[in-house]
Design a protein around this motif. Structure first.
Motif, PDB file in Angstrom:
ATOM      1  N   TYR A 156       0.841  -1.201   0.000  1.00 52.90           N
ATOM      2  CA  TYR A 156       0.000   0.000   0.000  1.00 52.90           C
ATOM      3  C   TYR A 156       0.870   1.243   0.000  1.00 52.90           C
ATOM      4  O   TYR A 156       1.878   1.324   0.711  1.00 52.90           O
ATOM      5  N   ALA A 157       0.472   2.220  -0.805  1.00 53.10           N
ATOM      6  CA  ALA A 157       1.108   3.538  -0.799  1.00 53.10           C
ATOM      7  C   ALA A 157       0.036   4.582  -1.055  1.00 53.10           C
ATOM      8  O   ALA A 157      -0.954   4.320  -1.749  1.00 53.10           O
ATOM      9  N   ALA A 158       0.246   5.761  -0.500  1.00 48.31           N
ATOM     10  CA  ALA A 158      -0.698   6.865  -0.705  1.00 48.31           C
ATOM     11  C   ALA A 158       0.081   8.155  -0.871  1.00 48.31           C
ATOM     12  O   ALA A 158       1.149   8.339  -0.283  1.00 48.31           O
ATOM     13  N   ALA A 159      -0.479   9.050  -1.685  1.00 50.70           N
ATOM     14  CA  ALA A 159       0.142  10.355  -1.918  1.00 50.70           C
ATOM     15  C   ALA A 159      -0.896  11.442  -1.714  1.00 50.70           C
ATOM     16  O   ALA A 159      -1.983  11.397  -2.306  1.00 50.70           O
ATOM     17  N   LEU A 160      -0.570  12.402  -0.862  1.00 50.81           N
ATOM     18  CA  LEU A 160      -1.427  13.559  -0.634  1.00 50.81           C
ATOM     19  C   LEU A 160      -0.855  14.737  -1.418  1.00 50.81           C
ATOM     20  O   LEU A 160       0.316  15.085  -1.273  1.00 50.81           O
ATOM     21  N   CYS A 161      -1.671  15.318  -2.297  1.00 48.58           N
ATOM     22  CA  CYS A 161      -1.230  16.421  -3.160  1.00 48.58           C
ATOM     23  C   CYS A 161       0.133  16.121  -3.790  1.00 48.58           C
ATOM     24  O   CYS A 161       1.101  16.845  -3.583  1.00 48.58           O
ATOM     25  N   PRO A 162       0.243  15.021  -4.545  1.00 51.47           N
ATOM     26  CA  PRO A 162       1.542  14.634  -5.088  1.00 51.47           C
ATOM     27  C   PRO A 162       2.172  15.720  -5.948  1.00 51.47           C
ATOM     28  O   PRO A 162       1.492  16.378  -6.732  1.00 51.47           O
ATOM     29  N   TRP A 163       3.474  15.854  -5.791  1.00 48.48           N
ATOM     30  CA  TRP A 163       4.244  16.917  -6.437  1.00 48.48           C
ATOM     31  C   TRP A 163       4.318  16.700  -7.943  1.00 48.48           C
ATOM     32  O   TRP A 163       4.602  15.602  -8.425  1.00 48.48           O
ATOM     33  N   VAL A 164       4.083  17.768  -8.688  1.00 49.19           N
ATOM     34  CA  VAL A 164       4.216  17.746 -10.145  1.00 49.19           C
ATOM     35  C   VAL A 164       4.953  19.004 -10.568  1.00 49.19           C
ATOM     36  O   VAL A 164       4.584  20.114 -10.165  1.00 49.19           O
ATOM     37  N   LEU A 165       5.995  18.847 -11.356  1.00 44.85           N
ATOM     38  CA  LEU A 165       6.773  19.993 -11.823  1.00 44.85           C
ATOM     39  C   LEU A 165       5.915  20.918 -12.677  1.00 44.85           C
ATOM     40  O   LEU A 165       5.020  20.474 -13.397  1.00 44.85           O
ATOM     41  N   PRO A 166       6.204  22.226 -12.625  1.00 44.66           N
ATOM     42  CA  PRO A 166       5.383  23.189 -13.379  1.00 44.66           C
ATOM     43  C   PRO A 166       5.413  22.977 -14.887  1.00 44.66           C
ATOM     44  O   PRO A 166       4.475  23.354 -15.581  1.00 44.66           O
ATOM     45  N   LYS A 167       6.469  22.344 -15.410  1.00 45.57           N
ATOM     46  CA  LYS A 167       6.492  22.105 -16.860  1.00 45.57           C
ATOM     47  C   LYS A 167       5.420  21.097 -17.271  1.00 45.57           C
ATOM     48  O   LYS A 167       5.047  21.030 -18.447  1.00 45.57           O
ATOM     49  N   TYR A 168       4.919  20.312 -16.305  1.00 48.46           N
ATOM     50  CA  TYR A 168       3.826  19.382 -16.572  1.00 48.46           C
ATOM     51  C   TYR A 168       2.491  19.914 -16.057  1.00 48.46           C
ATOM     52  O   TYR A 168       1.450  19.703 -16.675  1.00 48.46           O
ATOM     53  N   PHE A 325      -4.432  16.458 -13.139  1.00 51.47           N
ATOM     54  CA  PHE A 325      -4.719  15.709 -14.356  1.00 51.47           C
ATOM     55  C   PHE A 325      -3.499  14.906 -14.799  1.00 51.47           C
ATOM     56  O   PHE A 325      -3.629  13.734 -15.184  1.00 51.47           O
ATOM     57  N   TYR A 326      -2.311  15.508 -14.732  1.00 45.24           N
ATOM     58  CA  TYR A 326      -1.090  14.833 -15.165  1.00 45.24           C
ATOM     59  C   TYR A 326      -0.830  13.581 -14.326  1.00 45.24           C
ATOM     60  O   TYR A 326      -0.614  12.490 -14.864  1.00 45.24           O
ATOM     61  N   ASP A 328      -2.876  11.949 -12.274  1.00 42.64           N
ATOM     62  CA  ASP A 328      -3.993  11.013 -12.359  1.00 42.64           C
ATOM     63  C   ASP A 328      -3.938  10.213 -13.664  1.00 42.64           C
ATOM     64  O   ASP A 328      -4.162   8.996 -13.678  1.00 42.64           O
ATOM     65  N   ALA A 329      -3.635  10.896 -14.751  1.00 47.40           N
ATOM     66  CA  ALA A 329      -3.620  10.239 -16.056  1.00 47.40           C
ATOM     67  C   ALA A 329      -2.540   9.171 -16.127  1.00 47.40           C
ATOM     68  O   ALA A 329      -2.766   8.076 -16.678  1.00 47.40           O
ATOM     69  N   ILE A 330      -1.362   9.467 -15.576  1.00 49.53           N
ATOM     70  CA  ILE A 330      -0.261   8.499 -15.598  1.00 49.53           C
ATOM     71  C   ILE A 330      -0.639   7.231 -14.843  1.00 49.53           C
ATOM     72  O   ILE A 330      -0.452   6.110 -15.331  1.00 49.53           O
ATOM     73  N   PHE A 331      -1.186   7.396 -13.655  1.00 48.65           N
ATOM     74  CA  PHE A 331      -1.513   6.238 -12.825  1.00 48.65           C
ATOM     75  C   PHE A 331      -2.704   5.466 -13.380  1.00 48.65           C
ATOM     76  O   PHE A 331      -2.730   4.227 -13.326  1.00 48.65           O
ATOM     77  N   LYS A 332      -3.679   6.171 -13.921  1.00 42.47           N
ATOM     78  CA  LYS A 332      -4.838   5.476 -14.482  1.00 42.47           C
ATOM     79  C   LYS A 332      -4.441   4.668 -15.712  1.00 42.47           C
ATOM     80  O   LYS A 332      -4.903   3.535 -15.907  1.00 42.47           O
ATOM     81  N   GLU A 333      -3.580   5.241 -16.529  1.00 45.07           N
ATOM     82  CA  GLU A 333      -3.141   4.530 -17.730  1.00 45.07           C
ATOM     83  C   GLU A 333      -2.335   3.285 -17.360  1.00 45.07           C
ATOM     84  O   GLU A 333      -2.516   2.212 -17.949  1.00 45.07           O
ATOM     85  N   ALA A 334      -1.452   3.433 -16.365  1.00 44.49           N
ATOM     86  CA  ALA A 334      -0.615   2.298 -15.966  1.00 44.49           C
ATOM     87  C   ALA A 334      -1.447   1.180 -15.346  1.00 44.49           C
ATOM     88  O   ALA A 334      -1.202  -0.006 -15.600  1.00 44.49           O
ATOM     89  N   SER A 335      -2.427   1.538 -14.534  1.00 46.90           N
ATOM     90  CA  SER A 335      -3.226   0.521 -13.839  1.00 46.90           C
ATOM     91  C   SER A 335      -4.298  -0.089 -14.717  1.00 46.90           C
ATOM     92  O   SER A 335      -4.804  -1.176 -14.421  1.00 46.90           O
ATOM     93  N   ALA A 336      -4.643   0.596 -15.830  1.00 47.36           N
ATOM     94  CA  ALA A 336      -5.712   0.095 -16.698  1.00 47.36           C
ATOM     95  C   ALA A 336      -5.366  -1.263 -17.290  1.00 47.36           C
ATOM     96  O   ALA A 336      -6.246  -2.112 -17.481  1.00 47.36           O
TER      97      ALA A 336
END
Length: 383
Positions: A156-168, A325-326, A328-336
């Motif tokens: 199990y792992a959880a991320a609260l407000c996971p960090w995303v670089l401004p270029k993304y 969105f960035y 969420d999209a990465i994790f949803k695509e990987a888990s799909a």
């Protein structure tokens, strides 16, 4: 067995000093620093239930904290952890507390080595991982390199407000921060020294700019009287005692090394190559490797999927809607393409922002603790 940490007297000051001085918040061990191959210290804290009778059967959660977070911030969550029956660990990253500075090029590897050193020192064989904000960098590196520390049957792992670089994320606030000259960022070091040598000896810390620093990591003020019961339920004391704890904690934080000069450029990739982030330099790459590894591990003996939960704030000025969105999209695509092997669930927490997401009342910590405890129903002993 340690008694519950209830106020020892009507005095909020006595309570705050007694709690903050507890040995569980002042621990350290050693590791071999990757950049020197020499022994160095790493300071950390645990919740006060860590050594109690039967505690080894309690779930353990290793927290990769947000930027400029100190091990002392665990004090705020000790009561909730004890009440819910989980154990928490929070380390000082390089440049904070007793943990010495290291080059940006070794910050990620040193944090991983320190994580292992702490878990081994505490004889914790398996743990869940939780990150807050920029701690997601180190969480992703943990997913990549420390899979053997996750629970064998209930990872199990959880991320609260996971960090995303401004270029993304295309977040204007962080994009502007990357344009600041290094001298502006390094001015925080001067602020720390000014606080330690000039402000702390004479200030009551009852208001002003330094209380605003502390407010980034504590519950919002102004709650109605009917919320007082919920406040006591989560923090174990009333607001007067909690406010005094906040003041003492911030004094402790600023009295030690406070490595924002190193932390901020690293997290923003300010004049440093992205490779310094280690595996976390590519969020999609980490997920692709995790999916491959979990498919290989997934057997009938371990029927539960690797569960990853992401919690986003309703209003977030640091990663914005683009960052949500960035990620969420990465994790949803990987888990799909990995149903039954990777389970990714995300949600937006109402009435929260990038700071209050870690508030024990408004944030999702209770949900995270409950999620981790769910794996305990089969009576497994992680440790």
């Amino acid at each position: 067995m340690s008694p519950p940490l209830t106020p020892p007297s009507p005095s909020p000051t006595d309570y705050a000093l007694t709690l903050s001085a507890n040995r569980y918040f002042h621990q350290w061990t050693t590791l071999t620093a990757p950049h020197t191959n020499q022994s160095c210290k790493v300071s950390f804290s645990t919740t006060t239930n860590f050594d109690e009778e039967g505690s080894k059967r309690l779930p353990t959660i290793f927290i990769h904290a947000p930027m400029v977070a100190s091990r002392y911030f665990l004090i705020w969550y000790d009561h909730l952890a004890r009440k819910m029956g989980v154990r928490l660990i929070l380390m000082d990253r390089p440049g904070f507390g007793l943990t010495p500075r290291c080059p940006h090029s070794h910050r990620a590897s040193t944090t991983l080595a320190a994580t292992c050193a702490i878990l081994d020192h505490l004889r914790v064989k398996a743990t869940a991982f939780l990150s807050v904000s920029a701690g997601a960098i180190h969480l992703l590196n943990s997913l990549s390199s420390l899979r053997h520390y996750f629970h064998p049957k209930h990872p199990y792992a959880a991320a609260l407000c996971p960090w995303v670089l401004p270029k993304y994320s295309k977040c204007n606030l962080l994009a502007a921060a990357t344009m600041l000259p290094n001298s502006w960022i390094s001015s925080f070091g001067g602020l720390q020294q000014f606080v330690v040598h000039n402000v702390m000896p004479v200030s009551t810390w009852s208001g002003g700019v330094f209380d605003q620093v502390g407010s980034l990591f504590k519950a919002e003020e102004g709650a109605s009287s009917e919320d007082e019961g919920r406040f006591v339920e989560c923090y174990g004391v009333g607001r007067e005692h909690k406010d005094e704890v906040d003041k003492v904690v911030m004094k402790f934080v600023f009295a030690e090394e406070f490595g924002v000069n190193d932390e901020a450029p690293f997290n923003l990739q300010k004049n440093i190559p992205e490779s310094y982030w280690g595996a976390a330099a590519s969020y999609p790459g980490v997920l692709a490797s995790l999916v491959g590894d979990e498919k290989a591990r997934h057997t009938e003996e371990r029927s539960r999927p690797f569960r990853f939960r992401a919690f986003f704030a309703e209003s977030d000025m640091l990663i914005g809607e683009g960052g949500k969105f960035y990620f969420d999209a990465i994790f949803k695509e990987a888990s799909a393409g990995a149903e039954g092997v990777i389970e990714y669930i995300s949600e937006t927490v109402p009435k929260t922002n990038h700071e209050t997401i870690i508030d024990a009342i408004k944030g999702p910590l209770v949900k995270v603790f409950e999620d981790v405890k769910h794996g305990w129903e089969d009576g497994l002993d992680w440790n």
